[in-house]
Design a protein around this motif. Sequence first.
Motif, PDB file in Angstrom:
ATOM      1  N   GLU A 136      29.189 -25.978 -51.613  1.00 28.15           N
ATOM      2  CA  GLU A 136      30.104 -26.570 -50.536  1.00 28.15           C
ATOM      3  C   GLU A 136      31.108 -26.043 -49.882  1.00 28.15           C
ATOM      4  OE1 GLU A 136      33.773 -29.587 -51.421  1.00 28.15           O
ATOM      5  OE2 GLU A 136      32.036 -30.260 -52.358  1.00 28.15           O
ATOM      6  N   LYS A 137      31.264 -24.624 -50.481  1.00 30.51           N
ATOM      7  CA  LYS A 137      32.245 -23.602 -49.841  1.00 30.51           C
ATOM      8  C   LYS A 137      31.571 -22.867 -48.973  1.00 30.51           C
ATOM      9  CE  LYS A 137      36.047 -24.324 -52.273  1.00 30.51           C
ATOM     10  NZ  LYS A 137      37.296 -24.759 -51.597  1.00 30.51           N
ATOM     11  N   ILE A 138      30.199 -22.747 -49.185  1.00 32.61           N
ATOM     12  CA  ILE A 138      29.579 -22.006 -48.062  1.00 32.61           C
ATOM     13  C   ILE A 138      28.898 -22.836 -46.879  1.00 32.61           C
ATOM     14  CG2 ILE A 138      27.152 -20.678 -47.715  1.00 32.61           C
ATOM     15  CD1 ILE A 138      27.419 -20.061 -50.444  1.00 32.61           C
ATOM     16  N   ASN A 139      28.729 -23.882 -47.112  1.00 33.44           N
ATOM     17  CA  ASN A 139      28.358 -24.646 -45.840  1.00 33.44           C
ATOM     18  C   ASN A 139      29.342 -25.838 -45.410  1.00 33.44           C
ATOM     19  OD1 ASN A 139      25.750 -23.556 -46.067  1.00 33.44           O
ATOM     20  ND2 ASN A 139      24.799 -25.110 -47.322  1.00 33.44           N
ATOM     21  N   GLY A 140      30.423 -25.677 -46.114  1.00 33.19           N
ATOM     22  CA  GLY A 140      31.437 -26.704 -45.536  1.00 33.19           C
ATOM     23  C   GLY A 140      31.588 -28.004 -46.255  1.00 33.19           C
ATOM     24  N   ASN A 141      32.640 -28.758 -46.118  1.00 32.29           N
ATOM     25  CA  ASN A 141      32.526 -30.048 -46.873  1.00 32.29           C
ATOM     26  C   ASN A 141      32.453 -31.229 -45.898  1.00 32.29           C
ATOM     27  OD1 ASN A 141      34.945 -29.844 -45.318  1.00 32.29           O
ATOM     28  ND2 ASN A 141      36.428 -29.955 -47.151  1.00 32.29           N
ATOM     29  N   ASP A 142      31.539 -31.016 -44.967  1.00 26.35           N
ATOM     30  CA  ASP A 142      31.310 -32.218 -43.730  1.00 26.35           C
ATOM     31  C   ASP A 142      30.035 -32.806 -44.126  1.00 26.35           C
ATOM     32  OD1 ASP A 142      29.374 -30.085 -43.556  1.00 26.35           O
ATOM     33  OD2 ASP A 142      29.569 -29.775 -41.432  1.00 26.35           O
ATOM     34  N   GLY A 143      29.717 -32.903 -45.435  1.00 28.10           N
ATOM     35  CA  GLY A 143      28.390 -33.654 -45.719  1.00 28.10           C
ATOM     36  C   GLY A 143      26.997 -32.843 -45.867  1.00 28.10           C
ATOM     37  N   PHE A 204      18.880 -17.899 -49.304  1.00 23.74           N
ATOM     38  CA  PHE A 204      17.802 -19.120 -49.593  1.00 23.74           C
ATOM     39  C   PHE A 204      18.161 -20.442 -49.004  1.00 23.74           C
ATOM     40  CE2 PHE A 204      17.027 -16.039 -52.985  1.00 23.74           C
ATOM     41  CZ  PHE A 204      15.802 -15.695 -52.739  1.00 23.74           C
ATOM     42  N   PHE A 205      19.683 -20.588 -48.749  1.00 23.26           N
ATOM     43  CA  PHE A 205      19.833 -21.824 -48.222  1.00 23.26           C
ATOM     44  C   PHE A 205      20.921 -21.725 -46.961  1.00 23.26           C
ATOM     45  CE2 PHE A 205      19.739 -22.208 -52.861  1.00 23.26           C
ATOM     46  CZ  PHE A 205      18.576 -23.123 -52.879  1.00 23.26           C
ATOM     47  N   PRO A 206      20.382 -21.195 -45.808  1.00 19.47           N
ATOM     48  CA  PRO A 206      21.166 -20.988 -44.786  1.00 19.47           C
ATOM     49  C   PRO A 206      21.667 -22.122 -44.262  1.00 19.47           C
ATOM     50  CG  PRO A 206      18.711 -20.868 -43.949  1.00 19.47           C
ATOM     51  CD  PRO A 206      18.976 -20.794 -45.480  1.00 19.47           C
ATOM     52  N   HIS A 207      22.866 -22.112 -43.771  1.00 18.29           N
ATOM     53  CA  HIS A 207      23.657 -23.103 -43.080  1.00 18.29           C
ATOM     54  C   HIS A 207      23.062 -23.703 -41.811  1.00 18.29           C
ATOM     55  CE1 HIS A 207      26.626 -26.315 -42.118  1.00 18.29           C
ATOM     56  NE2 HIS A 207      27.218 -25.692 -41.547  1.00 18.29           N
ATOM     57  N   SER A 208      22.973 -25.132 -41.620  1.00 20.86           N
ATOM     58  CA  SER A 208      22.623 -25.552 -40.319  1.00 20.86           C
ATOM     59  C   SER A 208      23.649 -26.672 -39.959  1.00 20.86           C
ATOM     60  CB  SER A 208      21.288 -26.134 -40.285  1.00 20.86           C
ATOM     61  OG  SER A 208      20.809 -26.770 -39.134  1.00 20.86           O
ATOM     62  N   LEU A 253      13.949 -21.304 -30.661  1.00 20.27           N
ATOM     63  CA  LEU A 253      14.164 -20.061 -31.324  1.00 20.27           C
ATOM     64  C   LEU A 253      15.572 -19.745 -31.326  1.00 20.27           C
ATOM     65  CD1 LEU A 253      13.337 -17.858 -33.040  1.00 20.27           C
ATOM     66  CD2 LEU A 253      12.758 -16.669 -30.732  1.00 20.27           C
ATOM     67  N   LYS A 254      16.169 -19.540 -30.170  1.00 25.45           N
ATOM     68  CA  LYS A 254      17.543 -19.039 -30.119  1.00 25.45           C
ATOM     69  C   LYS A 254      18.788 -19.931 -30.758  1.00 25.45           C
ATOM     70  CE  LYS A 254      17.295 -18.133 -25.577  1.00 25.45           C
ATOM     71  NZ  LYS A 254      17.553 -17.516 -24.314  1.00 25.45           N
ATOM     72  N   LYS A 255      18.361 -21.249 -30.484  1.00 23.11           N
ATOM     73  CA  LYS A 255      19.495 -22.340 -30.689  1.00 23.11           C
ATOM     74  C   LYS A 255      19.127 -22.614 -32.156  1.00 23.11           C
ATOM     75  CE  LYS A 255      20.372 -27.350 -30.004  1.00 23.11           C
ATOM     76  NZ  LYS A 255      21.667 -27.111 -30.658  1.00 23.11           N
ATOM     77  N   GLY A 256      17.919 -22.487 -32.957  1.00 26.08           N
ATOM     78  CA  GLY A 256      17.737 -22.814 -34.198  1.00 26.08           C
ATOM     79  C   GLY A 256      18.091 -21.658 -35.128  1.00 26.08           C
ATOM     80  N   PHE A 257      17.952 -20.509 -34.492  1.00 30.40           N
ATOM     81  CA  PHE A 257      18.316 -19.344 -35.456  1.00 30.40           C
ATOM     82  C   PHE A 257      19.932 -19.187 -35.512  1.00 30.40           C
ATOM     83  CE2 PHE A 257      18.709 -14.915 -36.800  1.00 30.40           C
ATOM     84  CZ  PHE A 257      17.502 -14.528 -37.078  1.00 30.40           C
ATOM     85  N   LYS A 258      20.604 -19.654 -34.345  1.00 28.62           N
ATOM     86  CA  LYS A 258      22.045 -19.355 -34.527  1.00 28.62           C
ATOM     87  C   LYS A 258      22.585 -20.539 -35.452  1.00 28.62           C
ATOM     88  CE  LYS A 258      26.142 -18.586 -33.149  1.00 28.62           C
ATOM     89  NZ  LYS A 258      26.806 -18.619 -31.767  1.00 28.62           N
ATOM     90  N   GLU A 259      21.896 -21.693 -35.447  1.00 29.77           N
ATOM     91  CA  GLU A 259      22.354 -22.802 -36.507  1.00 29.77           C
ATOM     92  C   GLU A 259      21.862 -22.634 -37.844  1.00 29.77           C
ATOM     93  OE1 GLU A 259      21.416 -26.880 -35.059  1.00 29.77           O
ATOM     94  OE2 GLU A 259      22.428 -26.535 -33.159  1.00 29.77           O
ATOM     95  N   MET A 260      20.750 -22.012 -37.981  1.00 31.97           N
ATOM     96  CA  MET A 260      20.331 -21.664 -39.640  1.00 31.97           C
ATOM     97  C   MET A 260      21.020 -20.445 -40.014  1.00 31.97           C
ATOM     98  SD  MET A 260      16.292 -22.651 -40.017  1.00 31.97           S
ATOM     99  CE  MET A 260      16.297 -22.010 -41.629  1.00 31.97           C
ATOM    100  N   GLY A 262      24.012 -18.722 -38.249  1.00 32.47           N
ATOM    101  CA  GLY A 262      25.261 -18.508 -38.071  1.00 32.47           C
ATOM    102  C   GLY A 262      25.218 -17.138 -37.215  1.00 32.47           C
ATOM    103  N   THR A 263      24.109 -16.746 -36.588  1.00 33.92           N
ATOM    104  CA  THR A 263      24.270 -15.503 -35.657  1.00 33.92           C
ATOM    105  C   THR A 263      23.164 -15.555 -34.695  1.00 33.92           C
ATOM    106  OG1 THR A 263      24.496 -13.177 -35.560  1.00 33.92           O
ATOM    107  CG2 THR A 263      23.101 -14.070 -37.259  1.00 33.92           C
ATOM    108  N   THR A 264      23.196 -14.987 -33.687  1.00 36.47           N
ATOM    109  CA  THR A 264      21.867 -14.592 -32.724  1.00 36.47           C
ATOM    110  C   THR A 264      21.038 -13.802 -33.465  1.00 36.47           C
ATOM    111  OG1 THR A 264      22.942 -12.622 -31.876  1.00 36.47           O
ATOM    112  CG2 THR A 264      23.664 -14.779 -30.824  1.00 36.47           C
ATOM    113  N   VAL A 265      19.598 -13.906 -32.776  1.00 41.69           N
ATOM    114  CA  VAL A 265      18.657 -13.156 -33.534  1.00 41.69           C
ATOM    115  C   VAL A 265      18.874 -11.515 -33.481  1.00 41.69           C
ATOM    116  CG1 VAL A 265      16.235 -12.348 -33.079  1.00 41.69           C
ATOM    117  CG2 VAL A 265      16.961 -14.630 -32.579  1.00 41.69           C
TER     118      VAL A 265
END
Length: 324
Positions: A136-143, A204-208, A253-260, A262-265
């Motif tokens: 919850e701390k890593i991925n936030g408490n936004d559900g 193992f559980f990157p935040h999206s 690729l660029k959008k998904g990588f950033k969301e999974m 948290g940074t660019t390729v």
Amino acid sequence: MSVDFHQNFAQFFHALEILEPQEKSTQYMSFQSTLKEGAIHRFIPRTDLEVVVSDYSFHQEHRMNVSTAKPMVEISYCLQGTRGVHISNCEFEVTAGTCTMQLMEQVEANFIFNKDESYQMVGIGIPVTTFNHYMEKINGNDGTSTKFSTVLGGSPFRFFQENINPLDMLMVKQLLEALAANRLTNLELESTALQLLTRTCQTFFPHSTNPMEFSRDDRAKLVQARIIMAENMLNPPSIMELSRLVGLNDYKLKKGFKEMYGTTVFSYLREKRLEKACYLLQSGTMNIMEVANAVGYSNSSHFAEVFKEKYGLNPRDFVRYRSQ
């Protein structure tokens, strides 16, 4: 908070015939049997955390059955040895240089250890409540946080494995050196263990930020893109080449990588290069110019600049500091 997960470790030690179930904060356990030799260090720096350092070998092939008593999460860094694991009708192989994460309820496990092979491992265990708290701390408490039950998805066991990140390897080796020299405080042990735990969860559980937008197949391709970049630091593919390699268009690729992640390729590539550089400088097997070249920097001044930006010291000062 339930701390019964410690019983799982006690059962494992009992199966090795070295310990009756108990929960002391620090234990050093050596083998008495002529079939095996070595030792295990067990640390419980706080009630919801257990750290186990194992270093042993068997004089003949050894098979061992263990049943877990309580749900738990364990991450393990295998530094030496290859062992087989059979759990819930699935077979896994744990090899040297890999990090594994296991989420388990009450399961039966069968371990296979090879004859005359040295095993060195560092394990970190936590109960389910602590895992859920940190996710919850890593991925936030936004559900969008990842929960133990969600990952299991009705299965009693899940297994994840990846090569040990160079910076994590450095942290693990520093931990072992400090423990061997008896100069690690309980607070430092707790802090290091939680840093490793957090970094492994993020791996193992990157935040999206928008997990429903990408299919499971797309997410698998994004994971593959990350692996390709990490394994090709010297000659990384361009965005268009990477898109073709994983089968995603460059926008996704660029959008998904950033969301999974948290940074660019290429920011990710930069981080991996610097983490490996940190590890190589720590190992002392290369000079600074050789390290810069090994991670893809042909200009040593630029390498020193980006290294200092990340670690607060230029490479030369870092080497001097670490040697002290």
